[in-house]
Design a protein around this motif. Structure first.
Motif, PDB file in Angstrom:
ATOM      1  N   SER A  81       0.826  -1.112  -0.103  1.00 47.80           N
ATOM      2  CA  SER A  81      -0.069   0.076  -0.104  1.00 47.80           C
ATOM      3  C   SER A  81       0.919   1.312   0.017  1.00 47.80           C
ATOM      4  N   LYS A  82       0.713   2.195  -1.165  1.00 40.43           N
ATOM      5  CA  LYS A  82       1.757   3.189  -1.345  1.00 40.43           C
ATOM      6  C   LYS A  82       1.614   3.951  -0.164  1.00 40.43           C
ATOM      7  N   GLY A  83       2.562   4.493   0.470  1.00 41.79           N
ATOM      8  CA  GLY A  83       2.942   5.519   1.223  1.00 41.79           C
ATOM      9  C   GLY A  83       2.857   5.183   2.946  1.00 41.79           C
ATOM     10  N   THR A  84       2.716   3.646   3.051  1.00 45.05           N
ATOM     11  CA  THR A  84       2.669   3.109   4.271  1.00 45.05           C
ATOM     12  C   THR A  84       3.987   2.416   4.655  1.00 45.05           C
ATOM     13  N   MET A  85       3.817   1.645   5.859  1.00 44.35           N
ATOM     14  CA  MET A  85       4.921   0.829   6.349  1.00 44.35           C
ATOM     15  C   MET A  85       4.591  -0.398   6.634  1.00 44.35           C
ATOM     16  N   ALA A  86       5.127  -1.294   6.113  1.00 47.93           N
ATOM     17  CA  ALA A  86       4.650  -2.929   6.652  1.00 47.93           C
ATOM     18  C   ALA A  86       5.828  -3.514   7.051  1.00 47.93           C
ATOM     19  N   LEU A  87       5.472  -4.271   8.045  1.00 49.96           N
ATOM     20  CA  LEU A  87       6.368  -4.976   8.977  1.00 49.96           C
ATOM     21  C   LEU A  87       6.755  -6.329   8.297  1.00 49.96           C
ATOM     22  N   ILE A  88       8.268  -6.679   7.968  1.00 49.49           N
ATOM     23  CA  ILE A  88       8.346  -7.795   7.393  1.00 49.49           C
ATOM     24  C   ILE A  88       9.505  -8.635   8.267  1.00 49.49           C
ATOM     25  N   ASP A  89       9.670 -10.103   8.145  1.00 49.26           N
ATOM     26  CA  ASP A  89      10.589 -10.872   8.746  1.00 49.26           C
ATOM     27  C   ASP A  89      11.670 -10.808   7.826  1.00 49.26           C
ATOM     28  N   GLU A  90      12.800 -11.377   8.460  1.00 46.16           N
ATOM     29  CA  GLU A  90      14.201 -11.190   7.459  1.00 46.16           C
ATOM     30  C   GLU A  90      14.059 -12.173   6.482  1.00 46.16           C
ATOM     31  N   THR A  91      13.348 -13.335   6.490  1.00 44.62           N
ATOM     32  CA  THR A  91      13.254 -14.037   5.315  1.00 44.62           C
ATOM     33  C   THR A  91      12.634 -13.466   4.178  1.00 44.62           C
ATOM     34  N   THR A  92      11.291 -12.655   4.567  1.00 38.18           N
ATOM     35  CA  THR A  92      10.726 -12.019   3.422  1.00 38.18           C
ATOM     36  C   THR A  92      11.529 -10.636   2.987  1.00 38.18           C
ATOM     37  N   ALA A  93      12.483  -9.962   4.291  1.00 40.91           N
ATOM     38  CA  ALA A  93      13.243  -8.920   3.718  1.00 40.91           C
ATOM     39  C   ALA A  93      14.128  -9.208   2.649  1.00 40.91           C
TER      40      ALA A  93
ATOM     41  N   GLY B  99      21.927 -12.092  19.013  1.00 42.55           N
ATOM     42  CA  GLY B  99      20.565 -11.666  18.447  1.00 42.55           C
ATOM     43  C   GLY B  99      20.317 -11.359  16.989  1.00 42.55           C
ATOM     44  N   PRO B 100      19.448 -10.678  16.593  1.00 39.36           N
ATOM     45  CA  PRO B 100      19.056 -10.178  15.339  1.00 39.36           C
ATOM     46  C   PRO B 100      20.070  -9.102  14.773  1.00 39.36           C
ATOM     47  N   SER B 101      20.165  -9.083  13.390  1.00 38.75           N
ATOM     48  CA  SER B 101      21.146  -8.115  12.986  1.00 38.75           C
ATOM     49  C   SER B 101      20.451  -6.669  13.049  1.00 38.75           C
ATOM     50  N   THR B 102      21.265  -5.469  12.881  1.00 42.64           N
ATOM     51  CA  THR B 102      20.546  -4.350  12.951  1.00 42.64           C
ATOM     52  C   THR B 102      19.586  -4.071  11.803  1.00 42.64           C
ATOM     53  N   ALA B 103      18.450  -3.316  12.270  1.00 39.78           N
ATOM     54  CA  ALA B 103      16.908  -2.999  11.584  1.00 39.78           C
ATOM     55  C   ALA B 103      17.235  -2.693  10.205  1.00 39.78           C
TER      56      ALA B 103
ATOM     57  N   TYR C  96      12.364  -4.633   8.336  1.00 39.84           N
ATOM     58  CA  TYR C  96      12.611  -5.551   9.116  1.00 39.84           C
ATOM     59  C   TYR C  96      13.103  -5.031  10.583  1.00 39.84           C
ATOM     60  N   LEU C  97      12.637  -5.063  11.676  1.00 34.77           N
ATOM     61  CA  LEU C  97      12.990  -4.634  12.803  1.00 34.77           C
ATOM     62  C   LEU C  97      14.010  -4.907  13.335  1.00 34.77           C
ATOM     63  N   GLY C  98      14.576  -6.188  13.390  1.00 35.37           N
ATOM     64  CA  GLY C  98      15.832  -6.753  13.758  1.00 35.37           C
ATOM     65  C   GLY C  98      16.237  -6.433  15.118  1.00 35.37           C
ATOM     66  N   ALA C  99      17.222  -6.092  15.175  1.00 35.16           N
ATOM     67  CA  ALA C  99      17.809  -5.891  16.963  1.00 35.16           C
ATOM     68  C   ALA C  99      17.048  -4.543  17.527  1.00 35.16           C
ATOM     69  N   SER C 100      16.478  -3.795  16.793  1.00 26.68           N
ATOM     70  CA  SER C 100      15.684  -2.797  17.559  1.00 26.68           C
ATOM     71  C   SER C 100      14.553  -3.089  18.301  1.00 26.68           C
TER      72      SER C 100
END
Lengths: 407, 407
Positions: free
Chosen positions: A73-85, A151-155, A172-176
């Motif tokens: 959706s244009k103009g928005t933010m979606a959360l994704i996991d590392e695999t999807t990223a 843990g997870p890498s930098t976001a 991908y929020l990662g370490a954050s």
């Protein structure tokens, strides 16, 4: 493979800690707007301390068709996991990496405008985390949150920039997301006049708790709390929490048109503006090419857009609007602009993007004519297309703020 | 703490492997310039294969004063070690990270112009290496060199951009110096019509050996070898090697004014141009705002600059000139420009920088009027300031090349 905001939407109450009495009633009336500098201790060493996700942006040009094909959706933010990223990244063109994150952008902007700023957010001890830490410190902001060793890498945030300069984000929020109250130096918060928080933090339970602890510390010290609603989908995921937060715990609210209408499930911007009026001390509502509207009590300030030529990329525009709002030269008209900023508005020389933009004149950040730009008009129900454009009188914007933070 | 080209200058001969007879005489005469497509096999699947340092650029705005304070020579490249890189980085402002490297920039440009390109260079298996590999593959270039699993991290280049848009580079070569003949898929080289090499490789003995092995494979197959001299200091470090290389092993030479005058220790550009004439098949000499001069045998082509508005950053300009030269639409006037490129020159819409620039019209890469822009004039000794500007007649540029690579 599409990441359409897979983050679950917790419906539980935010669990706010007890608040000091001056802010406990909602909605607040215009009469409660204090005079500038009336309550804040004068020995606060920081202008703004911010908490947010520490993210490295990956700016990539793409076409509208890509967004459609991936259900974004244009103009928005979606959360994704590392695999999807990784899968999404593999289908995209070459990127430009630059430190980002909503609150971090704002704090970087404040520091570049000469303000004293500190940022709290978590990176991993990897190359991208090193870049983030370098960049935010290099603009003059304090950044002391220790990097995670495991843990997870930098976001990372894949920012898809379409030809209309709009940005669509996959994060991908990662370490954050590992940020928690243990990361906070609660002694730092009361050193600032304003605590600035991004709504995105609500997507992580630990970060939300860190947010609430900081807000409680700030309110207990008599400082101000500013909140950016961040994203319409984020608002949709956490509406009940945000409504309670705005009513009882936020002094300065930042939102764009989509976010504020989402918050109140309003039919129009005018309806949403009507609903938010008085629920916090100041609401600064951005409307892209239509400028912005600032509500405080029964006052309405209309701020015309500052046109800079062809748009290239609007990433971080709202974040820098907040920086300009909190730290703009209007807060002390006698103070000269920081080195590197033009002394008057004009067509800027094009420069690199990212945080190295201190000469690029982002709309909110380097608007050097706040008195001329601020216009007051009645904001009633459906005032019509001309309703926000009618200048009535010059406004002394200092009167809007308890502290000296000013548009 | 200053890195003023600390790389030692090996004075030994380059140790070229035996070469096939057609290229063994030097200087070559104009009569040896073959007709287009006269010798190359038509079944080569790649237009250009390039070997170079695989680098992630860190673009940082700074002031002239910073260069002076750190003893950096504007417009050049200095090699630095990792400790110096970290110390320098810590004193600099926020950066924009983007995949770079001279030959890699050129190969990316060729791929974006619709050419079939492959790049050979070494990264480490770290985050920056992942970014580099993604970016070069994402523009359509082949990149199969395996990432190093141990040893130094991926190479970084601190690119200091001053307000005059000039760039001054400090490079930590990291994993890229680990490139050696064992990394080369020598079967790949003869699949291309042109082997493109950057002079920077001479700063690493192992990379130089990889270069020479590839050049020998290319010449044995009857393909062309192109060389960019890269940097005036690099030329100074390796002058004897480069002189021998240009005379006996290079078909197409790219150099800017500083580099070609350094190579021949010439007093002027005109003197240097006089000395290089005939020593390789084609010499393309760039002169910043004065455009470029192409020498082939006794022919001289003067290419006027393509002005795009205010300069922001000239990083990679020469690399993209080479891309446009090797892959420009002039090589096949009947072929339409690749998707996303304007069909005619004009003021481009500003876009992001880095490899995501396929709409930004870099000077060499998207010059769509080569016949009109190519002008012929006598290049004698000191022809005077007007000497390179006098148009005499239209030139059919196809006649300059053995292959179909064309400006």
């Amino acid at each position: 493979m599409v990441p359409s905001a897979p983050c679950s939407a917790p419906s539980q109450q935010a669990g706010f800690p007890p608040q000091p009495p001056p802010h406990a009633t909602a909605p607040k009336s215009a009469a409660s707007v204090p005079a500038p500098n009336s309550q804040l201790p004068t020995d606060r060493s920081l202008d703004v301390v911010g908490i947010g996700n520490a993210i490295v942006d990956v700016l990539i040009q793409t076409e509208d068709r890509f967004l459609e094909d991936h259900g974004l959706s244009k103009g928005t933010m979606a959360l994704i996991d590392e695999t999807t990223a990784q899968a999404l990244y593999a289908t995209l063109g070459p990127g430009l990496e630059t430190s980002g994150g909503s609150a971090a952008n704002t704090l970087a902007g404040i520091a570049q405008l000469g303000g004293k700023a500190a940022f709290i957010g978590r990176v991993r001890d990897d190359q991208l985390g090193t870049i983030f830490a370098h960049d935010i410190r290099s603009v003059g902001a304090r950044f002391d949150t220790p990097a995670a060793a495991t843990g997870p890498s930098t976001a990372r945030c894949l920012i898809l920039v379409t030809p209309d300069a709009q940005r669509t984000m996959c994060t991908y929020l990662g370490a954050s997301v590992g940020l928690d109250p243990g990361d906070l130096d609660l002694n730092l918060v009361p050193q600032a006049k304003v605590l600035y928080l991004e709504g995105y933090l609500w997507d992580s339970e630990a970060a939300k708790q860190a947010f609430l602890a900081a807000a409680a510390a700030m309110r207990a010290s008599g400082g101000q709390v500013a909140l950016s609603l961040s994203d319409a989908f984020c608002v949709d995921r956490h509406r009940d929490s945000f409504l309670e937060l705005v009513d009882g715990h936020v002094d300065i609210l930042f939102a764009n048109e989509m976010e504020i209408t989402s918050l109140y499930k309003a039919d129009s911007f005018e309806d949403a503006a009507h609903q938010v009026r008085g629920r916090c001390q100041v609401a600064a509502l951005t409307r892209s090419e239509q400028g912005s509207v600032v509500l405080s009590g029964d006052q309405t300030l209309l701020i015309e857009p500052f046109r800079l030529g062809p748009l290239v990329d609007t990433t971080g525009a709202g974040d820098l609007y907040a920086a300009g709002f909190l730290q703009g030269p209007g807060r002390d008209p006698a103070r000269p602009p920081p080195p590197g900023l033009p002394s008057r508005p004009g067509r800027p020389t094009p420069r690199l993007t990212g945080w190295g933009l201190c000469r690029t004149a982002p709309s909110g950040a380097v608007r050097h004519r706040p008195p001329q730009g601020l216009k007051q008009g009645p904001l009633g129900q459906n005032p019509g297309p001309q309703g926000f454009r009618r200048p009535i009188q010059q406004q002394q914007p200092q009167a809007l703020f308890r502290g000296d933070a000013m548009p």
